[in-house]
Design an enzyme around this catalytic site. Structure first.
Site, short mmCIF file in Angstrom:
data_model
loop_
_atom_site.label_atom_id
_atom_site.label_comp_id
_atom_site.label_asym_id
_atom_site.label_seq_id
_atom_site.Cartn_x
_atom_site.Cartn_y
_atom_site.Cartn_z
CG ASP A 1 -139.28 -19.55 16.28
OD1 ASP A 1 -138.89 -20.62 15.79
OD2 ASP A 1 -140.47 -19.20 16.28
NE ARG B 1 -137.13 -23.81 11.42
CZ ARG B 1 -138.21 -24.25 12.04
NH1 ARG B 1 -138.23 -25.43 12.55
NH2 ARG B 1 -139.26 -23.47 12.16
NE ARG C 1 -133.29 -28.71 22.09
CZ ARG C 1 -134.27 -29.49 21.64
NH1 ARG C 1 -135.27 -28.95 20.97
NH2 ARG C 1 -134.21 -30.78 21.81
NE ARG D 1 -136.23 -29.72 15.89
CZ ARG D 1 -137.55 -29.79 15.74
NH1 ARG D 1 -138.28 -30.44 16.60
NH2 ARG D 1 -138.13 -29.21 14.71
CE1 TYR E 1 -147.07 -21.79 14.69
CE2 TYR E 1 -146.75 -20.09 13.04
CZ TYR E 1 -146.61 -21.40 13.46
OH TYR E 1 -146.02 -22.32 12.63
#
Ligand code: 1CP
Length: 345
Positions: free
Chosen positions: A73, A23, A36, A27, A149
């Protein structure tokens, strides 16, 4: 061209211990949050190769990292399978049409690369932007992790629906996992053809399974992926990372992968003794160390580096992704101290 990251994976001599961070584009970087915003939302960012390239390059421009990782992703495959992925603000991923029945699984196309051209375009765009600065890591989720998921309809703490299927209808789950493995092989193949220099398979939720079920429902499909990708690209290194997989390291190392990712719950020195002669090892600083002072980070980096005894075969990383509230200055402390303390004489 010779990169320490690739050399460490292949156990060739390195000039210092290479580091990249899960990552690393994300963020915690203000420039990521700005891009973003420009994209509108997370999936629009993933689906725009120029913007995906821009955020991939942000940590490379800011820090002395030894590898870039494709910005994308793991949920792109289920999205391309028609499950309707969306991210609502402040929440995790969600699927509009989760998998519930055998009919749902039969309806899934197993080859989905046609709907993933934005990923391959991002890989080739990033490759051009990187030039010879750093190698590029392509990636995918493991079939088991993707299936959780798809069946839960999003993130989960208990994996109730997926485990119910595992125990009640194992054949149905195997059918889904097998389709996912085929899709992952084609997906990683195309990432390599588009320019990825090495590959990583993220099995974030493999560690929630019993030993027998881990081998049967998670590792066997990663084995299929290693075999399938290696048949086409024998020289492209592959790293497998099962979070909380410390009890299965011998089995993971025996798949024929090149690198094994470990989290911070196992001792690097022990892992090296166990599998270090067979594979390279990636890890394993506790991500929470990044909340420490610069001095604490430097001390903890030294501890991890001193555990690894070999001359090569260690790729420094956190044991899981860097968290969004970390101060970016601490990332510089991390990267620079790994290099400072590991430069070979
Ligand atoms: O709000 C935002 O901007 C979205 C946050 C975010 C980011 C930055 C998500 C949503 N995905 C990503 C990028 C991402 N995801 C990368 C980029 C490359 C890099 O490392 O810099 C990678 C490799 C992933 C892989 C990924 N996605 C994994 C496997 C690795 C891991 O962290 O365990 C998983 C489980 C996901 C699912 C996912 N995507 C995003 C979120 C918030 C989640 C996790 C949800 C959960 O905890 O279940």
């Amino acid at each position: 061209m010779s990169f320490d990251y690739i050399n460490a994976l292949l156990k060739k001599p390195v000039s210092r211990t290479p580091i990249w961070v899960m990552r690393q584009a994300g963020r915690y970087l203000p420039e990521y949050r700005a891009t973003r915003k420009k994209a509108g939302d997370f999936m629009s960012l993933c689906k725009n190769p120029e913007l995906a390239c821009e955020v991939t390059m942000q940590p490379i421009d800011r820090f002395d990292l030894d590898a870039a990782i494709l910005f994308s992703d793991i949920l792109t495959i289920p999205d391309a399978m028609g499950l309707g992925l969306y991210f609502s603000e402040g929440e995790g991923p969600k699927f509009k049409r989760p998998i519930q029945t055998l009919a749902d699984i039969k309806a899934i196309p197993s080859e989905v690369n046609n709907d993933l051209t934005y990923v391959f375009d991002a890989v080739s765009t990033i490759k051009t932007a990187l030039g010879t600065r750093a190698p590029l890591i392509g990636f995918s989720g493991s079939p088991w992790t993707l299936a959780t998921y798809m069946i839960e309809g999003g993130s989960s703490k208990t994996f109730a629906k997926t485990k119910a299927m595992l125990f009640n209808d194992p054949k149905i789950l195997h059918l889904l996992l097998d389709k996912l493995a085929d899709s992952v092989i084609a997906y990683l193949d195309q990432q390599v053809l588009s320019g990825a220099d090495s590959l990583m398979v993220f099995d974030t939720w493999g560690g929630v399974l019993s030993k027998a079920n881990y081998l049967d429902f998670s590792l066997s499909y990663m084995q299929k992926i290693v075999n399938g990708v290696k048949a086409k690209h024998p020289n492209t290194p592959i790293t497998l990372f099962s979070k909380n997989g410390g009890k299965h390291l011998n089995e993971i190392a025996n798949t024929g992968c090149d690198g094994v990712g470990i989290d911070w719950t196992v001792e690097l020195s022990e892992v090296e003794k166990q599998i270090g002669s067979e594979v390279a090892i990636q890890g394993n600083l506790d991500p929470a160390v990044m909340y420490g002072t610069p001095e604490v980070i430097r001390t903890e980096v030294k501890k991890v580096l001193s555990q690894f005894k070999g001359d090569t075969g260690h790729i420094f990383n956190l044991g899981h992704g860097i968290t969004p509230d970390v101060n970016p200055e601490n990332m510089k402390v991390l990267v620079d101290s790994v290099h400072e303390f590991s430069t070979r004489p």
